[in-house]
Design a protein around this motif. Structure first.
Motif, PDB file in Angstrom:
ATOM      1  N   VAL A 197      -0.699   5.221   4.394  1.00 54.33           N
ATOM      2  CA  VAL A 197       0.336   6.079   4.965  1.00 54.33           C
ATOM      3  C   VAL A 197      -0.232   6.787   6.193  1.00 54.33           C
ATOM      4  CG1 VAL A 197       2.049   7.858   4.527  1.00 54.33           C
ATOM      5  CG2 VAL A 197       1.204   6.472   2.630  1.00 54.33           C
ATOM      6  N   ARG A 198       0.506   6.715   7.305  1.00 53.07           N
ATOM      7  CA  ARG A 198       0.125   7.414   8.535  1.00 53.07           C
ATOM      8  C   ARG A 198       1.207   8.427   8.878  1.00 53.07           C
ATOM      9  NH1 ARG A 198      -0.821   3.077  13.012  1.00 53.07           N
ATOM     10  NH2 ARG A 198      -1.875   4.821  14.075  1.00 53.07           N
ATOM     11  N   THR A 206       4.203  13.127   1.841  1.00 55.09           N
ATOM     12  CA  THR A 206       3.581  12.393   0.741  1.00 55.09           C
ATOM     13  C   THR A 206       4.498  12.380  -0.475  1.00 55.09           C
ATOM     14  OG1 THR A 206       1.388  13.001   1.557  1.00 55.09           O
ATOM     15  CG2 THR A 206       1.523  12.223  -0.709  1.00 55.09           C
ATOM     16  N   ARG A 207       5.168  13.504  -0.730  1.00 56.20           N
ATOM     17  CA  ARG A 207       6.141  13.520  -1.830  1.00 56.20           C
ATOM     18  C   ARG A 207       7.297  12.572  -1.537  1.00 56.20           C
ATOM     19  NH1 ARG A 207       6.244  18.773  -1.072  1.00 56.20           N
ATOM     20  NH2 ARG A 207       8.533  18.819  -0.972  1.00 56.20           N
ATOM     21  N   ALA A 208       7.736  12.526  -0.287  1.00 57.74           N
ATOM     22  CA  ALA A 208       8.822  11.615   0.078  1.00 57.74           C
ATOM     23  C   ALA A 208       8.421  10.165  -0.182  1.00 57.74           C
ATOM     24  CB  ALA A 208       9.211  11.816   1.540  1.00 57.74           C
ATOM     25  N   VAL A 209       7.198   9.819   0.165  1.00 54.37           N
ATOM     26  CA  VAL A 209       6.710   8.461  -0.102  1.00 54.37           C
ATOM     27  C   VAL A 209       6.679   8.213  -1.606  1.00 54.37           C
ATOM     28  CG1 VAL A 209       4.729   6.912   0.112  1.00 54.37           C
ATOM     29  CG2 VAL A 209       5.402   8.349   2.043  1.00 54.37           C
ATOM     30  N   GLY A 210       6.240   9.211  -2.374  1.00 57.00           N
ATOM     31  CA  GLY A 210       6.239   9.074  -3.829  1.00 57.00           C
ATOM     32  C   GLY A 210       7.636   8.817  -4.374  1.00 57.00           C
ATOM     33  N   LEU A 211       8.637   9.482  -3.798  1.00 62.67           N
ATOM     34  CA  LEU A 211      10.014   9.251  -4.227  1.00 62.67           C
ATOM     35  C   LEU A 211      10.444   7.815  -3.921  1.00 62.67           C
ATOM     36  CD1 LEU A 211      12.737  10.461  -5.263  1.00 62.67           C
ATOM     37  CD2 LEU A 211      13.279  10.904  -2.851  1.00 62.67           C
ATOM     38  N   GLU A 215       1.946   1.100   5.463  1.00 64.84           N
ATOM     39  CA  GLU A 215       1.258  -0.148   5.776  1.00 64.84           C
ATOM     40  C   GLU A 215       0.502  -0.644   4.558  1.00 64.84           C
ATOM     41  OE1 GLU A 215       0.275   0.961  10.480  1.00 64.84           O
ATOM     42  OE2 GLU A 215      -1.299   1.086   8.957  1.00 64.84           O
ATOM     43  N   PRO A 216       0.128  -1.927   4.541  1.00 63.32           N
ATOM     44  CA  PRO A 216      -0.718  -2.412   3.449  1.00 63.32           C
ATOM     45  C   PRO A 216      -2.083  -1.723   3.475  1.00 63.32           C
ATOM     46  CG  PRO A 216       0.275  -4.231   4.669  1.00 63.32           C
ATOM     47  CD  PRO A 216       0.507  -2.997   5.474  1.00 63.32           C
ATOM     48  N   SER A 217      -2.724  -1.644   2.321  1.00 63.83           N
ATOM     49  CA  SER A 217      -4.046  -1.035   2.202  1.00 63.83           C
ATOM     50  C   SER A 217      -4.945  -1.912   1.354  1.00 63.83           C
ATOM     51  CB  SER A 217      -3.937   0.352   1.560  1.00 63.83           C
ATOM     52  OG  SER A 217      -5.220   0.873   1.245  1.00 63.83           O
ATOM     53  N   THR A 218      -6.235  -1.895   1.664  1.00 64.81           N
ATOM     54  CA  THR A 218      -7.221  -2.629   0.858  1.00 64.81           C
ATOM     55  C   THR A 218      -7.917  -1.719  -0.148  1.00 64.81           C
ATOM     56  OG1 THR A 218      -8.936  -2.253   2.524  1.00 64.81           O
ATOM     57  CG2 THR A 218      -7.646  -4.284   2.717  1.00 64.81           C
TER      58      THR A 218
END
Length: 270
Positions: A61-62, A78-83, A52-55
């Motif tokens: 990330v949820r 978290t690593r997957a999101v980094g990829l 999701e967007p963040s300020t």
């Protein structure tokens, strides 16, 4: 409504990723998360990951466990999101702002500072978290560490011999842990090597658990069993965990995109 998703995994710990940064997603609740995670009637995963967007960071990330409960942190995800991002980024999570960046053939994640106070785990009452004076059958005197979510770690001669499928849920739901707990059984194989199996809170036995690897490494370091950088081998593969002099944990390892697809929301939403 057709909703796109990305299927990913980190050492076999698998995720369904929903990207809501540029297009609004449907409301994600426990029921929808559990339905998508179901391996028989859904897409199937250990965790549902929502972007999701963040300020306060590059994105929010949820993480939702397979039973639909929301988790503050998930190291492999978290690593997957980094990829997916492909570049250094800051990630807002319930466990705080994490940092992920490409590192060699994998992704390095700054997992923040571990917490050791009994009320930070949390436990139901005050105990020494370095050596908890409790036990379940042959599993006794674990270390307790919070690395965004709560973990207990049992150091045993042979982690493969532990009936974790039976003892894991008993410990997870013990009243000592008011928010439940992740259960780790670990065998130290040298100053720089640990073998690990994890019963993950809200999910069960997993091929890998990034926060479990971090918690186990830090627990072993606190007890003087290993050096400050260690390789943690799980059933799905190996992670490198370093606990720096700045008190922050860095986890480095691979992540993989498996495939992309869409699902019909009406098949899963209540």
């Amino acid at each position: 409504m057709q909703v796109p998703f990305i299927k990913m995994h980190g050492l076999g710990n698998d995720f369904v990723v929903l990207d809501g940064r540029s297009a609004a997603l449907p409301t994600i609740d426990a029921g929808l998360a559990a339905a998508l995670a179901n391996r028989h009637t859904g897409i199937g995963c250990d965790q549902l990951v929502v972007l999701e967007p963040s300020t306060v960071a590059d994105l929010r990330v949820r993480f939702f466990n397979a039973d639909g409960t929301e988790s503050p942190a998930c190291g492999n995800a978290t690593r997957a999101v980094g990829l997916l991002l492909g570049t250094a980024a800051t990630l807002e999570t319930l466990a705080g702002v994490l940092h992920a960046a490409p590192a060699g053939d994998g992704i390095a994640v700054d997992m923040g500072e571990p917490r050791f106070a009994w009320e930070q785990i949390p436990l139901a009452y005050a105990l020494d978290t370095l050596t908890l004076p409790v036990g379940w059958e042959d599993l006794t005197q674990p270390v307790a560490v919070n690395v965004g979510n709560p973990h207990v770690i049992f150091f045993v001669p042979d982690c493969q011999a532990v009936p974790l499928d039976r003892l894991g849920p008993l410990i997870e739901h013990d009243p000592l842990f008011p928010e439940r707990v992740n259960v780790n059984v670990a065998t130290v194989e040298g100053r720089s090597a640990i073998r690990l199996r994890v019963w993950e809170r809200g999910t069960g036995l997993t091929l890998a658990c990034g926060t479990g690897a971090c918690a186990t490494a830090v627990g072993a370091m606190r007890r003087g069993l290993v050096d400050r950088t260690v390789r943690v081998t799980l059933p799905g593969g190996t992670l490198t965990i370093a606990w720096g002099e700045d008190n922050r944990i860095t986890m480095t390892g691979p992540a993989t995109e498996s495939f992309r697809g869409t699902f019909e929301l009406g098949r899963f939403a209540a």
